[in-house]
Design a protein around this motif. Structure first.
Motif, short mmCIF file in Angstrom:
data_model
loop_
_atom_site.label_atom_id
_atom_site.label_comp_id
_atom_site.label_asym_id
_atom_site.label_seq_id
_atom_site.Cartn_x
_atom_site.Cartn_y
_atom_site.Cartn_z
N TYR A 264 -19.71 1.75 1.51
CA TYR A 264 -19.14 0.56 2.14
C TYR A 264 -18.68 -0.45 1.09
CZ TYR A 264 -18.97 -3.84 4.74
OH TYR A 264 -18.56 -5.05 5.27
N PHE A 265 -19.52 -0.72 0.09
CA PHE A 265 -19.15 -1.71 -0.92
C PHE A 265 -18.13 -1.17 -1.91
CE2 PHE A 265 -23.20 -3.86 0.32
CZ PHE A 265 -22.61 -5.05 0.73
N GLU A 266 -18.11 0.15 -2.14
CA GLU A 266 -17.07 0.72 -2.99
C GLU A 266 -15.70 0.41 -2.42
OE1 GLU A 266 -19.26 4.61 -5.06
OE2 GLU A 266 -17.93 4.86 -3.35
N VAL A 267 -15.59 0.50 -1.10
CA VAL A 267 -14.32 0.20 -0.43
C VAL A 267 -14.09 -1.31 -0.35
CG1 VAL A 267 -13.18 0.24 1.83
CG2 VAL A 267 -14.16 2.33 0.89
N LEU A 268 -15.06 -2.04 0.16
CA LEU A 268 -14.90 -3.48 0.39
C LEU A 268 -14.59 -4.24 -0.90
CD1 LEU A 268 -15.02 -5.81 2.45
CD2 LEU A 268 -17.46 -6.01 1.92
N ASN A 269 -15.20 -3.83 -2.00
CA ASN A 269 -15.01 -4.54 -3.26
C ASN A 269 -13.57 -4.49 -3.77
OD1 ASN A 269 -17.67 -5.30 -3.33
ND2 ASN A 269 -18.30 -3.77 -4.83
N HIS A 270 -12.78 -3.56 -3.25
CA HIS A 270 -11.38 -3.52 -3.65
C HIS A 270 -10.63 -4.77 -3.18
CE1 HIS A 270 -11.97 0.72 -4.69
NE2 HIS A 270 -10.79 0.66 -5.29
N GLU A 271 -11.08 -5.37 -2.09
CA GLU A 271 -10.39 -6.56 -1.57
C GLU A 271 -10.45 -7.71 -2.57
OE1 GLU A 271 -10.19 -9.48 2.33
OE2 GLU A 271 -11.93 -8.17 2.05
N GLN A 272 -11.65 -8.07 -3.01
CA GLN A 272 -11.77 -9.19 -3.94
C GLN A 272 -11.14 -8.85 -5.30
OE1 GLN A 272 -15.93 -10.07 -4.36
NE2 GLN A 272 -16.43 -8.18 -5.43
N THR A 273 -11.19 -7.58 -5.66
CA THR A 273 -10.59 -7.17 -6.94
C THR A 273 -9.08 -7.25 -6.90
OG1 THR A 273 -12.42 -5.60 -7.17
CG2 THR A 273 -10.60 -5.39 -8.72
N PHE A 274 -8.49 -6.77 -5.81
CA PHE A 274 -7.03 -6.78 -5.70
C PHE A 274 -6.51 -8.21 -5.61
CE2 PHE A 274 -2.97 -5.86 -3.36
CZ PHE A 274 -2.40 -5.08 -4.36
N GLU A 275 -7.22 -9.06 -4.90
CA GLU A 275 -6.83 -10.48 -4.83
C GLU A 275 -6.88 -11.11 -6.22
OE1 GLU A 275 -9.38 -12.28 -1.96
OE2 GLU A 275 -8.16 -11.64 -0.26
N TYR A 276 -7.90 -10.75 -6.99
CA TYR A 276 -8.01 -11.25 -8.37
C TYR A 276 -6.82 -10.78 -9.20
CZ TYR A 276 -9.56 -11.31 -13.26
OH TYR A 276 -9.63 -11.48 -14.61
N VAL A 277 -6.47 -9.50 -9.09
CA VAL A 277 -5.34 -8.94 -9.83
C VAL A 277 -4.05 -9.68 -9.50
CG1 VAL A 277 -3.84 -6.90 -10.00
CG2 VAL A 277 -6.33 -6.65 -10.19
N ILE A 278 -3.78 -9.88 -8.22
CA ILE A 278 -2.56 -10.56 -7.80
C ILE A 278 -2.55 -12.00 -8.32
CG2 ILE A 278 -1.21 -11.37 -5.83
CD1 ILE A 278 -1.13 -8.34 -6.30
N ASP A 279 -3.67 -12.68 -8.22
CA ASP A 279 -3.76 -14.08 -8.69
C ASP A 279 -3.50 -14.17 -10.20
OD1 ASP A 279 -4.30 -15.03 -6.18
OD2 ASP A 279 -6.47 -15.18 -6.48
N GLN A 280 -4.08 -13.26 -10.96
CA GLN A 280 -3.91 -13.29 -12.41
C GLN A 280 -2.47 -13.01 -12.81
OE1 GLN A 280 -6.46 -14.28 -14.60
NE2 GLN A 280 -7.29 -14.78 -12.58
N ILE A 281 -1.85 -12.07 -12.14
CA ILE A 281 -0.46 -11.74 -12.47
C ILE A 281 0.46 -12.89 -12.07
CG2 ILE A 281 1.46 -10.17 -11.98
CD1 ILE A 281 -0.62 -7.93 -11.69
N GLU A 282 0.19 -13.51 -10.93
CA GLU A 282 0.98 -14.67 -10.52
C GLU A 282 0.88 -15.80 -11.53
OE1 GLU A 282 1.29 -14.47 -5.66
OE2 GLU A 282 -0.41 -15.53 -6.56
N ASN A 283 -0.27 -15.88 -12.20
CA ASN A 283 -0.47 -16.91 -13.23
C ASN A 283 -0.05 -16.44 -14.62
OD1 ASN A 283 -1.55 -18.87 -11.47
ND2 ASN A 283 -3.57 -17.90 -11.55
N ASN A 284 0.61 -15.26 -14.66
CA ASN A 284 1.11 -14.70 -15.92
C ASN A 284 0.00 -14.46 -16.94
OD1 ASN A 284 3.99 -14.63 -15.27
ND2 ASN A 284 3.88 -16.86 -15.30
N THR A 285 -1.15 -14.03 -16.46
CA THR A 285 -2.27 -13.71 -17.34
C THR A 285 -2.11 -12.29 -17.86
OG1 THR A 285 -3.72 -15.12 -16.01
CG2 THR A 285 -4.78 -13.58 -17.53
N PRO A 286 -1.99 -12.10 -19.16
CA PRO A 286 -1.81 -10.75 -19.69
C PRO A 286 -3.10 -9.93 -19.61
CG PRO A 286 -2.04 -12.31 -21.49
CD PRO A 286 -1.98 -13.12 -20.23
#
Length: 272
Positions: free
Chosen positions: A57-79
């Protein structure tokens, strides 16, 4: 490249998140189905399946917070950096590992592999080298294909290093998608049906000191159809959004059909 991210619709981001969470977890043996993954992430409810374990359950669910983090970092131009990689691992293994976000401190192995992973003491320097080599090859690349090949080569190397005690596969694939999206390229979702071929390609490249050009070309030929299908999927979602907008007196308003059924998309739509 934050401009590319801004062109991805909320519905598409939900779609890619569900598929990435399902297939990346399934490659590691997770038994949660694609519809059940959608239920967990989009509806925020637990599927009616008593066989689902807490870990799955958490292996799947944890992708949500991780993907949101990825999108946020890229939007902020974080290398991409060591800290970003550690953050991705920490979020993916939240509630699953005591050493989340920390490099391994003891030897680990890849099941069935004919090579040894990197010794713990060498991991920090090797990951720094990986990032440096990736950035250099992207800087001198003359085409999207060359950029993709550089990212694929780094993925081969990342998985051979195996920098964390566990969760390296899911982390490596998320890091690979970070680099793709950061460079304005569609995400790569390797479906679980191709797990065997994917692992074989990695293994044949990893038993050498360094992957050969032939190894990287083989990997590219394997993933290229996935990337092309993802481009079409992005276009389809963009077309859907544009054609569900109604213009009144020069002001664009959403057609009621555009509203996503998922809570996540509804929240994003309200924020727009």
């Amino acid at each position: 490249m934050s401009e590319f991210i801004k062109k991805l619709t909320p519905e598409y981001l939900d779609d890619v998140l569900v598929r990435l969470a399902h297939h990346s977890s399934a490659i590691e043996g997770n038994t949660i189905t694609l519809p059940e993954t959608a239920t967990i992430i989009l509806e925020q409810t637990l599927p009616n399946n008593s066989k689902i374990t807490r870990r799955e359950y958490f292996e799947v669910l944890n992708h949500e917070q991780t993907f949101e983090y990825v999108i946020d970092q890229i939007e902020n131009n974080t290398p991409l950096s060591v800290s970003v990689i550690k953050d991705i691992h920490e979020k993916l293994t939240d509630r699953l590992q005591y050493d989340k976000g920390k490099f391994k401190v003891s030897e680990n192995y890849i099941k069935g592999a004919e090579f040894s992973t990197a010794p713990p003491r060498e991991v920090p320097e090797l990951i720094n080298q990986l990032i440096g080599n990736l950035n250099y090859k992207i800087d001198v690349a003359f085409s999207d294909k060359e950029i993709v090949k550089a990212i694929l080569e780094s993925h081969i190397t990342f998985e051979k290093i195996h920098p964390f005690s566990d969760g390296n596969g899911r982390t490596g694939r998320m890091v690979m998608n970070y680099s793709l999206l950061e460079n304005g390229l569609p995400p790569l979702i390797i479906d679980k049906e191709n797990k065997g071929l994917y692992n074989q390609i990695l293994h044949e490249a990893q038993i050498k000191v360094f992957p050969s050009e032939s190894d990287i070309e083989t990997f590219y030929n394997f993933v290229e159809p996935f990337l092309q299908n993802e481009k079409k999927r992005i276009e389809s979602f963009n077309y859907k959004e544009k054609n569900q907008m109604i213009n009144y007196d020069g002001i664009e308003k959403e057609n009621i059909d555009r509203r996503s059924n998922s809570k996540k998309s509804q929240k994003r739509d309200l924020e727009r």
